[in-house]
Scaffold this active site. Structure first.
Site, PDB file in Angstrom:
ATOM      1  N   TYR A 122      45.945  30.672  64.186  1.00  0.00           N
ATOM      2  CA  TYR A 122      45.663  31.737  62.970  1.00  0.00           C
ATOM      3  C   TYR A 122      47.254  33.128  63.248  1.00  0.00           C
ATOM      4  O   TYR A 122      46.710  33.856  64.341  1.00  0.00           O
ATOM      5  CB  TYR A 122      44.969  32.148  62.153  1.00  0.00           C
ATOM      6  CG  TYR A 122      44.864  33.462  60.625  1.00  0.00           C
ATOM      7  CD1 TYR A 122      45.636  32.979  59.967  1.00  0.00           C
ATOM      8  CD2 TYR A 122      44.119  34.749  61.218  1.00  0.00           C
ATOM      9  CE1 TYR A 122      45.976  33.356  59.393  1.00  0.00           C
ATOM     10  CE2 TYR A 122      44.352  35.602  59.464  1.00  0.00           C
ATOM     11  CZ  TYR A 122      45.542  34.448  58.456  1.00  0.00           C
ATOM     12  OH  TYR A 122      44.643  35.620  57.594  1.00  0.00           O
ATOM     13  N   ASP A 194      38.051  28.866  66.417  1.00  0.00           N
ATOM     14  CA  ASP A 194      37.922  28.751  65.292  1.00  0.00           C
ATOM     15  C   ASP A 194      37.308  28.644  64.358  1.00  0.00           C
ATOM     16  O   ASP A 194      38.954  26.987  64.670  1.00  0.00           O
ATOM     17  CB  ASP A 194      39.796  29.781  65.355  1.00  0.00           C
ATOM     18  CG  ASP A 194      39.571  30.421  63.113  1.00  0.00           C
ATOM     19  OD1 ASP A 194      38.531  29.495  62.667  1.00  0.00           O
ATOM     20  OD2 ASP A 194      40.522  31.090  63.043  1.00  0.00           O
TER      21      ASP A 194
HETATM   22  C1  LIG Z   1      42.138  29.303  60.113  1.00  0.00           C
HETATM   23  C2  LIG Z   1      42.025  30.645  59.985  1.00  0.00           C
HETATM   24  N1  LIG Z   1      41.134  32.323  60.888  1.00  0.00           N
HETATM   25  C3  LIG Z   1      40.654  33.395  60.586  1.00  0.00           C
HETATM   26  C4  LIG Z   1      41.258  33.796  58.820  1.00  0.00           C
HETATM   27  C5  LIG Z   1      41.390  35.169  58.808  1.00  0.00           C
HETATM   28  O1  LIG Z   1      39.915  35.548  57.977  1.00  0.00           O
HETATM   29  P1  LIG Z   1      40.144  36.288  57.364  1.00  0.00           P
HETATM   30  O2  LIG Z   1      41.310  36.422  55.603  1.00  0.00           O
HETATM   31  O3  LIG Z   1      38.648  36.029  56.695  1.00  0.00           O
HETATM   32  O4  LIG Z   1      40.721  37.627  58.022  1.00  0.00           O
HETATM   33  C6  LIG Z   1      42.166  32.967  58.196  1.00  0.00           C
HETATM   34  C7  LIG Z   1      42.418  33.484  56.870  1.00  0.00           C
HETATM   35  O5  LIG Z   1      43.570  32.691  56.701  1.00  0.00           O
HETATM   36  C8  LIG Z   1      42.550  31.435  58.658  1.00  0.00           C
HETATM   37  O6  LIG Z   1      43.413  30.519  58.262  1.00  0.00           O
END
Ligand SMILES: Cc1ncc(COP(=O)(O)O)c(C=O)c1O
Length: 399
Positions: A122, A194
């Site tokens: 991300y 993740d």
């Molecule tokens: C794969 C992934 N990890 C982490 C995040 C971050 O999460 P947050 O929006 O709760 O900060 C996102 C958000 O789109 C995501 O798509």
């Protein structure tokens, strides 16, 4: 109520039972218990006397001490998430998914260390590596998410952590997590995954050997597009390091938000099944459309990640991508703007469908995204898939 620590309970049952410990839901003086851990809002905790205050000791993490250390509402959510990951020691909660990823990286890396980061991670996760970690003297090497066992050749003497995200953001590459974990373990390197796309329901990460599993609870766990939160769930060896860093950074979450995420968690199993089925119905329909170049969805048999996905995952969520053949940016905008059931907005995993443009070519550095056709990402929600398909047909008519 059953024993929440019963390791034999199946995941759907754990989602219903998790965090509902009698000490958090009931009070013998009141003669009963409520179903949901109540929202304990607190900064100050009152002690009986000074001796009691001194005896409590601030190392505690599951007794009332001070609001920042949490209250039973916070512990209930953390406990429920820990219960979903066989092999986990504990879970820490953060104000967003990005905060969780950043906190994990910060807790496990020091100046002079080297980090291996999936090229498909991300974008804000990458930004933290290129920004704050670089400033701290931590070197990051981005690697091809499909490297598999070849990751061994990228591990340097200073490598301390391998970050994985599978399937990857926007492009949905499925990583060979067991192969990467095996190479990491052999060299004493930690792994952080993740796991937001799959959640532990579809991919129990710690059982696959990962040391730290991250989730943006904002997505499927919360499930209703009204709360931001992130989590790190870790093995016994790593959890104390994460906890110490979270305490030092003063990271705390609101008990109201925890109650919202807990409510979402109770229905995660049924929602995920519907998200997955709807996503597949949409993906199969898209794959047969002449306007579509390719569909990025590992549950489709023709997808490059299908074999590993079938081996390692127990199901699919509803997040997928596809390209619009022979169209440009303006055509993609016409397509998305013509949708009425798919909202246009960031995030995903809520009960309602969303569509956004995605441009991976601008983000990747170790690999290149060369597909000239513009990409659309869909978060397929819980609507009737026939209505969603009719909506997408309107989009194609507007091209
Ligand atoms: C794969 C992934 N990890 C982490 C995040 C971050 O999460 P947050 O929006 O709760 O900060 C996102 C958000 O789109 C995501 O798509």
């Amino acid at each position: 109520m059953s024993d929440p620590d019963d390791k034999n309970l199946r995941p759907a049952t754990k989602l219903v039972q998790g965090g509902r410990r009698p000490e958090w839901t009931g009070d013998p003086r009141l003669g009963g218990a409520v179903v949901n851990p109540p929202v304990w809002r607190a900064s100050t905790i009152l002690y009986d006397n000074v001796a009691d205050l001194k005896a409590r000791g601030h190392a505690t993490h599951d007794k009332l001490y001070y609001g920042r250390r949490g209250t039973p509402t916070v512990w209930a959510l953390a406990d429920a998430l820990t219960g979903m990951e066989p092999g986990a020691e504990g879970t820490l909660l953060y104000p967003s998914g990005v905060a969780a990823n950043s906190a994990g990286l910060l807790a496990l890396l020091s100046p002079g260390d080297h980090l291996l980061m999936a090229d498909s991670a991300y974008e804000p996760t990458r930004a933290f590596c290129d920004g704050m970690l670089a400033r701290m003297g931590v070197r990051t090497t981005y690697y091809d998410p499909l490297v598999g066992a070849g990751i061994a050749g990228l591990i340097e003497p200073e490598t301390r952590l391998i970050f994985l995200e599978s399937p990857g953001s926007l492009t949905f590459e499925v990583q060979d997590v067991p192969a990467i974990v095996a190479a990491a373990r052999e060299r004493g390197v930690l792994t952080l995954l993740d796991n937001t796309w799959a959640t532990p329901l579809l991919f129990p990460a710690l059982a696959q050997g990962v040391d730290v599993a991250m989730m943006s609870l904002t997505k499927y766990a919360g499930g209703h597009s009204d709360v931001m939160m992130g989590s790190l769930t870790a093995t016994r060896a790593v959890w104390p390091r994460l906890r110490q860093a979270a305490y030092q950074l003063g990271q705390a979450v609101s008990p109201d938000d925890c109650a919202a995420v807990l409510r979402g968690l109770r229905t995660l199993d049924v929602r995920m099944a519907r998200h997955g089925a709807n996503g597949l119905a949409v993906a199969n329909w898209l794959a047969a459309r002449p306007e579509v170049g390719r569909v990025l969805h590992p549950a489709l048999p023709g997808d490059p990640g299908h074999a590993i996905w079938s081996r390692d995952f127990t199901g699919t969520s509803g997040l997928l991508g596809f390209t619009l053949k022979g169209t440009d940016d303006a055509g993609r905008a016409r397509f998305i703007d013509a949708l009425s059931l798919f909202g246009i907005g960031f995030s995903w995993g809520g009960y309602e469908s969303l569509a956004v443009p995605g441009d991976p070519a601008n983000i990747r550095t170790a690999t290149s995204w060369t597909d000239p056709d513009p990409l659309v990402r869909l978060s397929v929600g819980l609507e009737d898939p026939a209505d969603l398909i009719a909506d997408l047909a309107h989009g194609f008519a507007a091209l």
